[in-house]
Design a protein around this motif. Structure first.
Motif: not given
Length: 601
Positions: A538, A484, A447, A545, A445, A475, A542, A477
């Motif tokens: 998650r 991200d 980013l 989104g 997880d 999370y 994701r 996107v």
């Protein structure tokens, strides 16, 4: 497109010839007597000889300041100023290590980074003193040196005659450590899903080898000037910018902080021939107003990651500069190189000598090659997507005081078991029939926001303080351009309603919310989705989104590249409903940068 996890620029892995210096200390000593310009900053310039002398003076000072029973670790909390490379050179000569402290961290988390890396000395500047105010630092005030304070120059003055070939190794942990290839030199922070950042170890030998490798790869020569506009607490600037300049006898030009508007003026003023970048820096440069003389610059190459094929082509067309993209890690475990024949959407092929493969994370079995249709869509993702591993020799040297994270990288498998001794990247890939690797997501997880690696768990811990929230999930996107954006799902307590102004005020009041952690998107859910084992799902979050049935709020100005809610700054994101018109405009950005497919994972 380039990968997203704890990545710096890719380092070609080729053998280093025996005659080449094997340590950074040797390379610093080799600067002695070289009176060509070695560093440019603002209106000042110093020679290679002066750099070696300055590093020697600081190394001698270390011998006086460091406690004999402490680890010889120096925390460096500076922008890109000449003191930064001087202290790396000093550490190399003295057998010490530099921990690059990230100034976007805040409060107790910043103090934790300094304590975790056992910093016995902290080098900083006046601009960063507010970050340290009120913190419970693990070292006394007399071992916090402020480089732009007159007292610092007075402290250094007695050591001005030190020579790099006469520096004694500083004591540490009970004994002196004569610099060698296996001597620790850098502790580079990189984030994972476990919460606190990990400090990847980089030895003098690995950094010197990376420098020599890039010298050969880019034909670096003494006439070159490497422009360092990415922060030096990142591996990108040090490993991909400073080290090859040192190994090739080139000069470096420092920019305190990246500035798109100052980029070309700096490049021309310094005569820069090479620069490094990460992520959105290229997009920021493309966003500057075009000028008829954009191609009138001395640059030959840009080297980095996450620019994306679309922007790389735009950059070459506008500025006449080739960008070399790839995939690599601060840990040194795996690298992919982009070549001229790399297809759109792919990262590249393995660096020479690497045995990279896409495997089933559970069994270690290599997965079949991907099948793509004429439009480049993946047809057998259920069978082809797996974790990228390096099954060959890896230069991964572990994480400082984190055996669990170190073991996770090699999976700690028994000898003879599939995957034993491999380097597991934690990134999902697939490999096409021509051997090119394509990024497909992350196995945990993490980013990557505006070139910073963040851990979802850390942001969740902060958002969990928001009183109306009964549950929080954070999370990634995909950003429309690179990396991200942060999205959060909030399950509210019974009777609570989402107050966008109250949420923004809450974020602004959190002392440990870093400048890139504030969510751009907030999804309000009745309950967080969970798996069969009652863990937050998650993956489902994701995949959905911001294209989900529940209400979504967003902060249009809180995009990567902006100053996102630094504590005490008085700034806060402004949230408003995410409308159909907003979604359509954002999707157009994804299509423009050929990144819409990332939303369909």
């Amino acid at each position: 497109m380039a990968a997203h996890s704890s990545r710096t620029s890719p380092i070609p892995h080729t053998p280093t010839p025996d005659p080449a210096p094997r340590t950074i200390a040797e390379l610093v000593r080799a600067q002695w007597g070289d009176h060509r310009i070695g560093l440019k900053h603002g209106e000042s310039a110093v020679t290679h000889h002066q750099l070696a002398a300055g590093a020697a003076a600081r190394a001698a000072l270390l011998g006086e300041l460091l406690p004999r029973d402490a680890e010889p670790h120096i925390g460096v909390l500076l922008d890109n100023v000449p003191e930064y490379p001087l202290w790396i050179g000093a550490a190399a000569l003295a057998g010490a290590a530099v921990a690059g402290i990230n100034p976007t961290r805040r409060g107790p988390e910043l103090a934790r980074d300094i304590a975790h890396t056992d910093c016995a000395l902290l080098i900083t500047e006046r601009a960063h003193l507010p970050l340290l105010a009120g913190l419970d630092l693990p070292l006394p005030p007399e071992r916090v040196l402020i480089v732009d304070d007159p007292a610092y120059q007075e402290l250094l003055a007695p050591y001005g005659g030190a020579r790099p070939d006469a520096i004694a190794a500083v004591p540490g942990g009970g004994g002196a450590r004569t610099p060698g290839p296996a001597t620790r030199l850098l502790l580079c922070f990189t984030s994972g899903s476990t919460g606190a950042p990990k400090a990847a170890i980089c030895t003098q030998g690995r950094l010197a080898a990376a420098g020599h490798s890039l010298v050969r790869y880019f034909a670096v020569c003494p006439e070159d000037v490497h422009y360092l506009c990415m922060p030096m607490f990142h591996g990108n600037a040090v490993i991909a910018g400073w080290a090859p300049a040192l190994a090739g006898g080139a000069a470096v030009a420092l920019r305190r902080r990246f500035s798109a508007s100052a980029f070309l003026p700096d490049v021309r003023r310094y005569g820069a021939t090479y620069f490094t970048y990460v992520g959105r820096a290229v997009q920021y440069l493309l966003a500057t107003p075009p000028a008829p003389d954009d191609r009138d610059n001395p640059l030959r190459t840009g080297f980095g990651t996450e620019a994306g094929a679309v922007d790389a082509a735009r950059f070459a067309d506008r500025f006449g500069v080739r960008l070399v993209e790839g995939y690599g890690s601060s840990e040194g475990g795996a690298a992919l190189q982009r070549t001229e024949d790399t297809p759109p959407g792919a990262i590249g092929r393995p660096a020479p000598g690497d045995d990279l493969a896409v495997v089933d994370p559970a069994t270690g079995a290599e997965l079949p090659r991907a099948r793509l249709d004429a439009a480049g869509r993946l047809l057998n993702g259920d069978r082809a997507i797996g974790e990228l591993v390096n099954r060959g020799r890896s230069s991964f040297e572990g994480y400082w005081r984190n055996p669990e994270a170190t073991a996770a990288r090699t999976r700690g498998r028994a000898e003879g078991e599939a995957g034993a001794g491999w380097y597991w990247t934690g990134d999902l890939f697939f490999r096409d029939e021509n051997g090119f690797f394509h990024f497909a997501g992350r196995a945990d997880d993490r980013l990557r926001v505006d070139s910073e690696n963040l851990a979802a768990a850390m942001i969740e811990d902060i958002l969990a303080r928001y009183a109306p929230a009964a549950g929080v999930a954070v999370y990634a996107v995909p950003d429309p351009v690179a990396g991200d954006q942060v999205m959060a799902a909030l399950a509210l307590r019974d009777g609570a309603a989402f107050d966008p102004d109250g949420f923004a005020a809450f974020l602004a009041a959190q002392p440990d919310l870093g400048t890139k952690m504030a969510p751009r998107f907030v999804r309000i859910v009745a309950a967080l989705p969970v798996t069969a084992t009652n863990k937050v799902h998650r993956v489902a979050l994701r995949w959905a989104g911001f294209r989900c049935p529940e209400p979504v709020w967003w902060s249009p100005q809180n995009a990567p590249g902006t100053r996102a809610t630094p504590a005490g700054s008085g700034h806060r994101p402004l949230y408003r409903p995410f409308t159909d018109e907003d979604r359509a405009a954002l999707m157009a950005q994804y299509r423009d940068h050929d990144r819409g497919r990332l939303l369909d994972r």
